[in-house]
Design a protein around this motif. Sequence first.
Motif, PDB file in Angstrom:
ATOM      1  N   TYR C 258      -9.541   0.342   0.090  1.00 10.11           N
ATOM      2  CA  TYR C 258     -10.161   1.118  -0.981  1.00 10.11           C
ATOM      3  C   TYR C 258     -10.380   0.242  -2.206  1.00 10.11           C
ATOM      4  N   GLN C 259     -11.603   0.179  -2.660  1.00 11.98           N
ATOM      5  CA  GLN C 259     -11.930  -0.509  -3.908  1.00 11.98           C
ATOM      6  C   GLN C 259     -12.930   0.359  -4.652  1.00 11.98           C
ATOM      7  N   LYS C 260     -12.492   0.957  -5.705  1.00 15.12           N
ATOM      8  CA  LYS C 260     -13.330   1.867  -6.478  1.00 15.12           C
ATOM      9  C   LYS C 260     -14.663   1.208  -6.850  1.00 15.12           C
ATOM     10  N   GLU C 261     -14.591  -0.055  -7.317  1.00 17.83           N
ATOM     11  CA  GLU C 261     -15.793  -0.745  -7.814  1.00 17.83           C
ATOM     12  C   GLU C 261     -16.793  -1.017  -6.705  1.00 17.83           C
ATOM     13  N   LEU C 262     -16.326  -1.053  -5.452  1.00 12.14           N
ATOM     14  CA  LEU C 262     -17.238  -1.320  -4.333  1.00 12.14           C
ATOM     15  C   LEU C 262     -17.792  -0.016  -3.750  1.00 12.14           C
ATOM     16  N   GLY C 263     -17.407   1.107  -4.324  1.00 14.24           N
ATOM     17  CA  GLY C 263     -17.921   2.387  -3.852  1.00 14.24           C
ATOM     18  C   GLY C 263     -16.899   3.213  -3.101  1.00 14.24           C
ATOM     19  N   GLY C 264     -15.622   2.820  -3.175  1.00 16.93           N
ATOM     20  CA  GLY C 264     -14.576   3.618  -2.528  1.00 16.93           C
ATOM     21  C   GLY C 264     -14.052   2.916  -1.286  1.00 16.93           C
ATOM     22  N   TRP C 265     -14.044   3.616  -0.157  1.00 17.80           N
ATOM     23  CA  TRP C 265     -13.581   3.016   1.092  1.00 17.80           C
ATOM     24  C   TRP C 265     -14.611   2.010   1.594  1.00 17.80           C
ATOM     25  N   VAL C 266     -14.125   0.846   1.950  1.00 15.76           N
ATOM     26  CA  VAL C 266     -14.993  -0.235   2.435  1.00 15.76           C
ATOM     27  C   VAL C 266     -14.338  -0.823   3.683  1.00 15.76           C
ATOM     28  N   PRO C 267     -15.138  -1.157   4.707  1.00 12.78           N
ATOM     29  CA  PRO C 267     -14.531  -1.801   5.870  1.00 12.78           C
ATOM     30  C   PRO C 267     -13.817  -3.069   5.422  1.00 12.78           C
ATOM     31  N   GLN C 268     -12.689  -3.338   6.059  1.00  9.03           N
ATOM     32  CA  GLN C 268     -11.946  -4.546   5.689  1.00  9.03           C
ATOM     33  C   GLN C 268     -12.679  -5.746   6.267  1.00  9.03           C
ATOM     34  N   TYR C 269     -12.926  -6.761   5.436  1.00 15.64           N
ATOM     35  CA  TYR C 269     -13.596  -7.960   5.952  1.00 15.64           C
ATOM     36  C   TYR C 269     -13.058  -9.213   5.262  1.00 15.64           C
ATOM     37  N   ASN C 270     -13.296 -10.365   5.904  1.00 12.40           N
ATOM     38  CA  ASN C 270     -12.800 -11.628   5.366  1.00 12.40           C
ATOM     39  C   ASN C 270     -13.961 -12.442   4.773  1.00 12.40           C
ATOM     40  N   HIS C 271     -13.703 -13.692   4.447  1.00 15.41           N
ATOM     41  CA  HIS C 271     -14.740 -14.534   3.827  1.00 15.41           C
ATOM     42  C   HIS C 271     -15.912 -14.822   4.751  1.00 15.41           C
ATOM     43  N   GLN C 272     -15.731 -14.537   6.032  1.00 20.02           N
ATOM     44  CA  GLN C 272     -16.841 -14.732   6.983  1.00 20.02           C
ATOM     45  C   GLN C 272     -17.686 -13.453   7.126  1.00 20.02           C
TER      46      GLN C 272
END
Lengths: 109, 358, 362, 107
Positions: C258-272
């Motif tokens: 969860y990241q409010k600034e990204l729009g709420g729930w976001v799939p977890q992802y890495n630098h790739q």
Amino acid sequence: MDKSTIICRCEEISYEEIEEVLTNGATTFDDIKRLTRCGMGPCQSKICHSLVASMIHEKTNTPYFQIPLPRMRMPLSPIKLETLATNSTSFSSVKSVMDEVELEDGKVR
Amino acid sequence: MDRSYETIIIGGGVVGSSIAYHLSEQTKEAVLVLDQKFPLSGTSGSTQAWVWVHNKTPSWYAEFSMYSAELYSYLSKKIGDVEFKRTGGLSPFFNEADREKAVRLAEAYEQIGIKIKVLSREEALEKEPFLNPDVVGATYSAIDGNVNPFRLVDRYMRAAKKNGVQYSTYNKVTEIQKMPGKFIVVSEKGEFSCKNLILAGGTWSRELGKLVDVNIPINQLRGQILVTEPLKPFLNYTISGLRQAFNGEVLIGYSMEQEGFNRATTLDVIQETANMAVHYVPSLKKAKVVRAFSGIRAMPEDGFPILGKIPGVENLYVAATHSGVTLSPLIGTLMTELILEGETSIPIDRYSISRFAK
Amino acid sequence: METDILIIGAGPAGLAAAFEMASKGLDVTIVDESITMGGQLNQQTQVIPSLPSSFQSMRGFELAAHLTKQLEEYDIRYLLGHRVIGFYKDGSVGITDEQDVFAVKAKKIIVATGAAENAVAFPKWTLPGVMTIGAAQTMINRDFVQPGKEAVIVGSSDFALDAALQLSEVGVHVKGFIEKNAGILSRDLEKIEQVKKMGIPIYLDSFIKEARGMGAVEEIEIEIGTRVLTEKVDLVCVDGGRSPILDIFYQLGCSFGYQKELGGWVPQYNHQFQTDRQDIFLAGNAAGISTQGVLLVTGMLAGINVCEAVGAITKTIADEEKDFLWKELEILETKYNPNIWEARNRHMENFAHPVIKEQFLS
Amino acid sequence: MHIQHHPILGGQLHKPVTIYFNDQPYKAYEQQTVAAALMANDIKRLGLSRNLVQPRGLFCTRGRCCSCYMTVNGEDHVRTCMVKVEEGMKIYLNDEDPDVRREFCGD
């Protein structure tokens, strides 16, 4: 917000109805869904889930990151049964009731 | 929240909540229901919810199911509208070999007083005009029906709460200690003590049993179900494989997979289920599916309910079963009798967990 | 059907990813429910601020055309007017054209499903004439239909301001912005000035108390502090912000944070731009709501990472391109939304600790 | 109202088609979706809600909300924001739950 405000457009579930189940112990979207049908209609909670998350947040003081997503389901949006169907008549996981009736010496087990 | 109870029920699904309700009707002693999530989050909330006697075998199990089905008519009067409809049950068949089974099934049922009628093609189509005209025949039983499972558990829960039962949800039990005359139940939200302990963990019964060193042989069986958008009422009966709900939705499914606790759905089974639907009721072709869901069913190793006292541990009980919706009114009633009176009005020895020790 | 790469979503991120991969010789299939490529860019008539350095300044629909055109020389399989309905047990993707369902087996999948607009509820918001700002914009710029004569906008983001200006340009009388917060959300001073010049009032600390109308919205009551204002309107455009569209990730069993600034729930992802399902990558708004320029760069990055993962390019080349793109991403994102950039980095750092995981295990 | 002269995109509506809503003809243009074409003709109520029988119309234009469900060329519950108009298309309101229709099944 006015308590009669519709939150779920599909099933027409009001703010008040959701509030009631929240005071009765529901804490997640899916709890609310099963008790009120909020989010069970054709849009499958695509429109109401953010509104409900705000309600859960406000009524139970739960931070947003602790309010899980509603379960999302296939087929993602409505689809005709004939489109899904393949006309195959062989079944592997799907059974019929008669498959379960076993005969032994001409008698039901 | 209190910490000391007369009875604690672990599991707030249809079985646990029915026991809680029936018990609370008979006693004012404190009852607590513990649920690791929330009632309806498991099996009870992911079912077609047939009240089904029809093809239960052998006949003594059918009889047991019938007693429970009979109780449904009274249940709504006691706990509120649960959308129970005794529609009658129809099992269509599409080949002559199945007719043979149907006739034998009807004969076996006749001996215990359950009427199963074997319908001809014409009779089947007359009863259910939207069935596939290729149908060969069907078995019919007037006793079967269906219920709204969400309402059912919600009403059990509300009625139980009204009678003073407490629920502690999102509270997983992590440890059970047997002390003289009482149990200490350790949960994520603290410790509780009780005289009587009832394990009603459904699919999780085996895991619960481990906490008291008892083998409760319940396995998991996944069923995937499709739900259509609401349609005008057109199906008259609960058909084995699909039924139309009060609000017009048609629920479709009769699949079985062993996938443990994995509740995912797969297009493989969804499409097979769609094939079954259009095979049984071709007019459903144009109806739209709005969702598919999986339910993990509790399946005892021999298929029959596991009910009653757990031998060797005083005041410890188990109620774990398949067909929890059908059997919940009866199980709630009998477990209440057993706890309060030490015996049941209908013998349940056959369902004792001790049968697995042999 | 088999393909090296399946891209779900033909918006800016999906098309940018497609270009990176097709130009390196990969067999690419793109599926999108719409029959036109470019996604939501098609109804963006405003000039897109701050595109990556390889792009000239242009309007949204021009960008859609540009991205489509740069794919022309490659042999890409387009499944337009098709949609993903779910997944088979073996991981194949189930796709339908509404006539049949067929399975697509892909070595790697890039999910670029974009964002959805969140709703704003008030009494009788279900009346016809009440729609999202994206819907109103679609009406005027894609379908060439004026959705009403007199409108209010609920919200004051950049997106809301753009929509209001565009509605005005096609002759809709915009009677005001209704913003529940104490300040305007948009930071685009130029646009705010433009709106003010046109004499459109911006009501702060305000909300719609009620909408009224027989078959469609005819009148609304706006509560502004202690005052209630009644306005005759036949169009109410609501801006509840946007969130990533997650249903495909959810079905794939990907984890979420969860990241409010990204729009709420976001799939977890890495630098790739890789999810915790190794074969599933993501790009665009699905990886966090951001500006068009950023979305393009995330698409390029996802594309290059996939190229590297399937061995279409060497690590050295990939690293070089990625270094460049990450710098570009940082410049573009920190310029307008430094808080989004920070949230994106926080989110990637949390890769090993998702909040929602194994959602199908009961 | 159709926008014949778009301030940025210019005149884009070139190919008119006739659609039939409740059996009455209406003018639409080829690239428009059904819901948009109806809106251009000032038809905003596309259906009624199931429980409270309230008017429903276009809301999201992305095929997500299903508020624009209508019956199009005999198919019930079509998301009219996702379907383009075609010459002679027959469109009806979504005012009640669909009937299952045996005539479609060819049996």
